[in-house]
Design an enzyme around this catalytic site. Sequence first.
Site, PDB file in Angstrom:
ATOM      1  CB  ALA A 135      -0.903  -0.017   1.230  1.00 13.47           C
ATOM      2  CB  CYS A 171      -2.992  -6.120   6.291  1.00 15.83           C
ATOM      3  SG  CYS A 171      -2.565  -4.476   6.884  1.00 15.83           S
ATOM      4  CG  ASN A 197       6.028 -12.115   1.001  1.00 17.97           C
ATOM      5  OD1 ASN A 197       5.323 -11.701   1.918  1.00 17.97           O
ATOM      6  ND2 ASN A 197       6.877 -11.336   0.377  1.00 17.97           N
ATOM      7  N   GLY A 198       8.820 -13.093   2.086  1.00 13.90           N
ATOM      8  CA  GLY A 198       9.430 -12.681   3.346  1.00 13.90           C
ATOM      9  C   GLY A 198      10.938 -12.627   3.262  1.00 13.90           C
ATOM     10  CG  ASP A 199      13.144 -10.911   5.931  1.00 13.89           C
ATOM     11  OD1 ASP A 199      12.475  -9.874   5.739  1.00 13.89           O
ATOM     12  OD2 ASP A 199      13.540 -11.276   7.053  1.00 13.89           O
TER      13      ASP A 199
HETATM   14  C1  LIG Z   1       4.894  -0.328   2.875  1.00 15.52           C
HETATM   15  C2  LIG Z   1       4.266  -1.699   2.841  1.00 15.52           C
HETATM   16  C3  LIG Z   1       2.962  -1.835   2.429  1.00 15.52           C
HETATM   17  C4  LIG Z   1       2.373  -3.105   2.374  1.00 15.52           C
HETATM   18  N1  LIG Z   1       1.095  -3.216   1.900  1.00 15.52           N
HETATM   19  C5  LIG Z   1       0.555  -4.445   1.714  1.00 15.52           C
HETATM   20  C6  LIG Z   1      -0.708  -4.598   1.070  1.00 15.52           C
HETATM   21  O1  LIG Z   1      -1.350  -3.628   0.644  1.00 15.52           O
HETATM   22  N2  LIG Z   1      -1.192  -5.865   0.938  1.00 15.52           N
HETATM   23  C7  LIG Z   1      -0.495  -6.969   1.378  1.00 15.52           C
HETATM   24  O2  LIG Z   1      -0.968  -8.096   1.222  1.00 15.52           O
HETATM   25  N3  LIG Z   1       0.710  -6.844   1.964  1.00 15.52           N
HETATM   26  C8  LIG Z   1       1.252  -5.622   2.125  1.00 15.52           C
HETATM   27  N4  LIG Z   1       2.502  -5.507   2.656  1.00 15.52           N
HETATM   28  C9  LIG Z   1       3.259  -6.723   2.994  1.00 15.52           C
HETATM   29  C10 LIG Z   1       4.124  -7.180   1.806  1.00 15.52           C
HETATM   30  O3  LIG Z   1       3.331  -7.528   0.699  1.00 15.52           O
HETATM   31  C11 LIG Z   1       4.992  -8.390   2.190  1.00 15.52           C
HETATM   32  O4  LIG Z   1       4.158  -9.459   2.521  1.00 15.52           O
HETATM   33  C12 LIG Z   1       5.913  -8.101   3.366  1.00 15.52           C
HETATM   34  O5  LIG Z   1       6.532  -6.840   3.250  1.00 15.52           O
HETATM   35  C13 LIG Z   1       6.992  -9.196   3.493  1.00 15.52           C
HETATM   36  O6  LIG Z   1       7.757  -9.275   2.325  1.00 15.52           O
HETATM   37  P1  LIG Z   1       9.233  -8.588   2.226  1.00 15.52           P
HETATM   38  O7  LIG Z   1      10.052  -9.141   3.363  1.00 15.52           O
HETATM   39  O8  LIG Z   1       9.745  -8.994   0.874  1.00 15.52           O
HETATM   40  O9  LIG Z   1       9.018  -7.117   2.367  1.00 15.52           O
HETATM   41  C14 LIG Z   1       3.098  -4.251   2.759  1.00 15.52           C
HETATM   42  C15 LIG Z   1       4.413  -4.095   3.197  1.00 15.52           C
HETATM   43  C16 LIG Z   1       5.001  -2.850   3.232  1.00 15.52           C
HETATM   44  C17 LIG Z   1       6.433  -2.726   3.685  1.00 15.52           C
END
Ligand SMILES: Cc1cc2nc3c(=O)[nH]c(=O)nc-3n(C[C@H](O)[C@H](O)[C@H](O)COP(=O)(O)O)c2cc1C
Length: 327
Positions: free
Chosen positions: A20, A102, A205-207
């Site tokens: 978002a 979320c 997903n994650g990191d």
């Molecule tokens: C700024 C921000 C906004 C996010 N908005 C959403 C969203 O709208 N919908 C969603 O399912 N996850 C949202 N997430 C979570 C990410 O999709 C993802 O699951 C999470 O950041 C873990 O992945 P990463 O370690 O690659 O960042 C958001 C994460 C961040 C940092």
Amino acid sequence: MGFNLGQYRIDGVLFLAPMAGVTDAPFRRLCRQFGADYAVGEMLASAPQLRNSRKTLARLKFFDKECPRVVQLLGADPVALSEAFHWAVEAGAEVIDFNMGCPAKKVCNVACGSALMREETQARKILEALGEVSQKCAVPVTLKCRTGWDEAHKNALQVGHWAEEAGFAMLTVHGRTRAGAFESQVEYDTIAQVASELTIPVVANGDIADANRASAVLRYTGAQAVMIGRAALGRPWLFKEIKETLRSGVPFELSRKEKVEAILTHRQWHFECYPEPVAVMTFRKHLLWYLTGWPGFEEVRSDLCQALDALMQGRCLLDYFKRQGWL
Ligand SMILES: Cc1cc2nc3c(=O)[nH]c(=O)nc-3n(C[C@H](O)[C@H](O)[C@H](O)COP(=O)(O)O)c2cc1C
């Protein structure tokens, strides 16, 4: 490699996560151009009173030739979500993703997002309702969830089975519980278990922030793809860097000049998408993600952040790039 999502062929393993305030149409377009194989838009509220708000409508934009157009819905009520499904499809959505991940308090307090990981009865009702609408309109529905509510309640596998039974076409699992927010150690064992037991494609997903981690997670979990979120902030070219690194076996990084070109392209698309005052303000965060740590940036940071109109911001940015010899 690759799989079908309804009528769409997904050929590749690197997905852009929904974020978002970040993964709007211009940012998705740039990431897809740099090799992201799939991209999900920002979450949209499904409650009828929020559906036509300026914020929601601004998020319901696609870029030219975007395929598939993936809209993510957030909600707690099966009826409102089913209506929102139809509404999003009428607005051009080609795949609907449902958000059960979320962790934000204001979202969980109204039983949405990851709160549904502990409201299992309600979650199941929603999954069944969305699965039914998906089948009726022949529009694939997918789910994004966490591993569970907390360490003592990891139910991603159970939720995944319900989603699969309801007709969901893909499941993305963020390897943290709701209690783990964004900080706890991410774990991929639950994702591996989900991927081995479900027949629908599972995305890890994650990191995931570089080629080594991407290939290790794919191997370890047996997931069909990995989804990248925060590592792509200010680095839409990450997808290309990972792909090139995996292809050649040698770490690949885009040149500074290519990055500068990408930033300017992003800015142009961003300004085409939003009214000027909004664009100036919302592009600031992208600039900070892009440029923090770059040589000479600290000297121009406050001018860039204080620029009040497109002209000032643009001039400040171009002067900086030129002074550094990148333009
Ligand atoms: C700024 C921000 C906004 C996010 N908005 C959403 C969203 O709208 N919908 C969603 O399912 N996850 C949202 N997430 C979570 C990410 O999709 C993802 O699951 C999470 O950041 C873990 O992945 P990463 O370690 O690659 O960042 C958001 C994460 C961040 C940092």
